[in-house]
Design an enzyme around this catalytic site. Structure first.
Site, PDB file in Angstrom:
ATOM      1  N   ASP A   1       0.842  -1.204   0.000  1.00  0.00           N
ATOM      2  CA  ASP A   1       0.000   0.000   0.000  1.00  0.00           C
ATOM      3  C   ASP A   1       0.877   1.253   0.000  1.00  0.00           C
ATOM      4  O   ASP A   1       0.378   2.372  -0.064  1.00  0.00           O
ATOM      5  CB  ASP A   1      -1.013  -0.006   1.153  1.00  0.00           C
ATOM      6  CG  ASP A   1      -0.350  -0.071   2.514  1.00  0.00           C
ATOM      7  OD1 ASP A   1       0.881  -0.199   2.595  1.00  0.00           O
ATOM      8  OD2 ASP A   1      -1.089   0.013   3.530  1.00  0.00           O
ATOM      9  N   SER A   2       2.220   1.036  -0.002  1.00  0.00           N
ATOM     10  CA  SER A   2       3.142   2.153  -0.239  1.00  0.00           C
ATOM     11  C   SER A   2       2.917   2.726  -1.637  1.00  0.00           C
ATOM     12  O   SER A   2       3.415   3.808  -1.955  1.00  0.00           O
ATOM     13  CB  SER A   2       4.600   1.704  -0.071  1.00  0.00           C
ATOM     14  OG  SER A   2       4.850   0.512  -0.784  1.00  0.00           O
TER      15      SER A   2
ATOM     16  N   ASP B   1      -1.167  -6.072  -0.333  1.00  0.00           N
ATOM     17  CA  ASP B   1      -1.555  -5.395   0.912  1.00  0.00           C
ATOM     18  C   ASP B   1      -3.053  -5.120   0.931  1.00  0.00           C
ATOM     19  O   ASP B   1      -3.613  -4.626  -0.059  1.00  0.00           O
ATOM     20  CB  ASP B   1      -0.835  -4.043   1.020  1.00  0.00           C
ATOM     21  CG  ASP B   1       0.348  -4.089   1.975  1.00  0.00           C
ATOM     22  OD1 ASP B   1       0.436  -5.030   2.789  1.00  0.00           O
ATOM     23  OD2 ASP B   1       1.193  -3.183   1.881  1.00  0.00           O
TER      24      ASP B   1
ATOM     25  N   LYS C   1      -1.612  -9.339   2.699  1.00  0.00           N
ATOM     26  CA  LYS C   1      -0.872  -8.922   3.896  1.00  0.00           C
ATOM     27  C   LYS C   1      -1.722  -7.888   4.633  1.00  0.00           C
ATOM     28  O   LYS C   1      -2.354  -7.041   3.978  1.00  0.00           O
ATOM     29  CB  LYS C   1       0.488  -8.315   3.540  1.00  0.00           C
ATOM     30  CG  LYS C   1       1.229  -7.719   4.747  1.00  0.00           C
ATOM     31  CD  LYS C   1       2.690  -7.453   4.454  1.00  0.00           C
ATOM     32  CE  LYS C   1       3.005  -6.119   3.835  1.00  0.00           C
ATOM     33  NZ  LYS C   1       2.555  -4.926   4.582  1.00  0.00           N
TER      34      LYS C   1
ATOM     35  N   GLU D   1      -1.839  -5.368   8.447  1.00  0.00           N
ATOM     36  CA  GLU D   1      -1.059  -4.852   9.572  1.00  0.00           C
ATOM     37  C   GLU D   1      -1.770  -5.117  10.893  1.00  0.00           C
ATOM     38  O   GLU D   1      -2.985  -4.984  10.985  1.00  0.00           O
ATOM     39  CB  GLU D   1      -0.849  -3.344   9.403  1.00  0.00           C
ATOM     40  CG  GLU D   1      -0.038  -2.976   8.179  1.00  0.00           C
ATOM     41  CD  GLU D   1       0.180  -1.467   8.039  1.00  0.00           C
ATOM     42  OE1 GLU D   1      -0.216  -0.685   8.936  1.00  0.00           O
ATOM     43  OE2 GLU D   1       0.759  -1.072   7.011  1.00  0.00           O
TER      44      GLU D   1
ATOM     45  N   GLU E   1       8.763  -4.365  10.596  1.00  0.00           N
ATOM     46  CA  GLU E   1       9.254  -3.096  10.054  1.00  0.00           C
ATOM     47  C   GLU E   1       9.838  -2.222  11.160  1.00  0.00           C
ATOM     48  O   GLU E   1       9.198  -1.983  12.192  1.00  0.00           O
ATOM     49  CB  GLU E   1       8.099  -2.361   9.343  1.00  0.00           C
ATOM     50  CG  GLU E   1       8.536  -1.030   8.734  1.00  0.00           C
ATOM     51  CD  GLU E   1       7.546  -0.442   7.734  1.00  0.00           C
ATOM     52  OE1 GLU E   1       6.549  -1.115   7.390  1.00  0.00           O
ATOM     53  OE2 GLU E   1       7.784   0.700   7.294  1.00  0.00           O
TER      54      GLU E   1
HETATM   55  O1  KIV Z   1       3.558  -1.151   1.678  1.00  0.00           O
HETATM   56  C1  KIV Z   1       4.738  -1.518   1.738  1.00  0.00           C
HETATM   57  O2  KIV Z   1       5.583  -1.204   0.890  1.00  0.00           O
HETATM   58  C2  KIV Z   1       5.123  -2.370   2.864  1.00  0.00           C
HETATM   59  C3  KIV Z   1       6.573  -2.671   3.034  1.00  0.00           C
HETATM   60  C4  KIV Z   1       7.276  -1.504   3.586  1.00  0.00           C
HETATM   61  C5  KIV Z   1       6.792  -3.886   3.852  1.00  0.00           C
HETATM   62  O3  KIV Z   1       4.299  -2.787   3.623  1.00  0.00           O
END
Ligand code: KIV
Length: 271
Positions: A51-52, A90, A120, A122, A189
């Site tokens: 989600d980055s 994510d 994934k 959090e 992280e």
């Molecule tokens: O969204 C992302 O890029 C991440 C990584 C930093 C692990 O969750």
């Protein structure tokens, strides 16, 4: 022959075999078809549609604004570029925290509409019910502990997490709870290297670190950061493998000059 050399398609089981054999797992983010194709051909084990993308692709300040539809768009582009790597997607902020039924329907949409191989999300014990329900539907789940950017407004800052004893013990308990629930791996992280190594030792599933030192089972970086495309982000944990910002600037300047001067296109570059 090592485990990773022997596989045509990386699965969650392959990652577990790699941990068992003491082989490091490689993971990078990817958000589009072209980049995913290059990363996959380079032999990466896992591509994370992070989600980055909210920051890197859309220019938002945080990961919070990206939507489920936008994540599905990025993930389906990545899936089309990949032959070998495991594609983990994510779950965006707001798509799984409300209740576990909503979490399951978000995860099902990701799997059905993008073709990704796992999700994934959090958090630790506070999202365990959602994780359990998603796993019950046969969808593999990767956990994410330590600095969890979707909670930035709770933390207030992106500094290293779990330096204090109580937060460190809570993190270890969360990692064990995620393993017991059936997660196939966990991202840690920005936490102290010693704590991350302890988690990797005490938990049997693969632990992938970012800013968590070398004592874990694998590493992940944001692809634009490690290529040096973004020259405004240089945290201590980031190794830049290129200075693509400068390379790209140079190419754009030369193109602009060539068009303005009439040098491009030349005789051979036209019909
Ligand atoms: O969204 C992302 O890029 C991440 C990584 C930093 C692990 O969750």
């Amino acid at each position: 022959m090592s485990v990773h050399q022997n596989v045509k398609k990386v699965t969650t089981h392959v990652l577990q075999e790699m941990k068992n054999a003491g082989e490091k797992i490689t993971m990078l983010t990817g958000y589009d078809y072209t980049m995913a194709r290059i990363i996959d051909r380079a032999g990466i084990d896992v591509i994370l549609v992070g989600d980055s993308a909210s920051n890197v692709m859309a220019g938002h300040e945080t990961t919070l604004p990206i939507t489920l539809n936008e994540m599905i768009y990025h993930a389906s582009s990545v899936v089309r570029g990949v032959d070998r790597a495991l594609v983990v997607v994510d779950m965006p902020f707001g798509s799984y925290q409300g209740n576990s039924k909503e979490a399951l329907s978000s995860a099902i949409r990701i799997m059905k509409e993008s073709g990704g191989h796992a999700v994934k999300l959090e958090g630790g014990q506070e999202v365990l019910e959602s994780i359990t329900r998603i796993l019950t539907a046969g969808i593999p789940v990767m956990g994410h502990l330590g600095l969890t950017p979707q909670s930035i407004y709770k933390f207030g800052t992106y500094v290293v997490r779990a330096r204090e004893e109580d937060e460190a013990s809570r993190l270890i308990e969360d990692a064990k709870a995620l393993e017991a629930a059936g997660c196939f791996a966990i991202v840690l992280e920005k936490i102290p290297a010693e704590l991350a190594a302890k988690v990797a030792k005490e938990v049997n599933i693969p632990i992938i670190g970012i800013g968590a030192g070398g004592g874990v089972d694998g590493q992940v970086l944001v692809v634009h950061d490690m290529l040096g495309i973004n020259n405004e982000f240089s945290p201590r944990f980031l190794r830049k493998y290129h200075n693509l910002f400068q390379e790209m600037m140079g190419a754009f300047h030369r193109y602009i000059e060539d068009v303005r001067s009439g040098d491009f296109p030349n005789e051979e570059e036209q019909y």
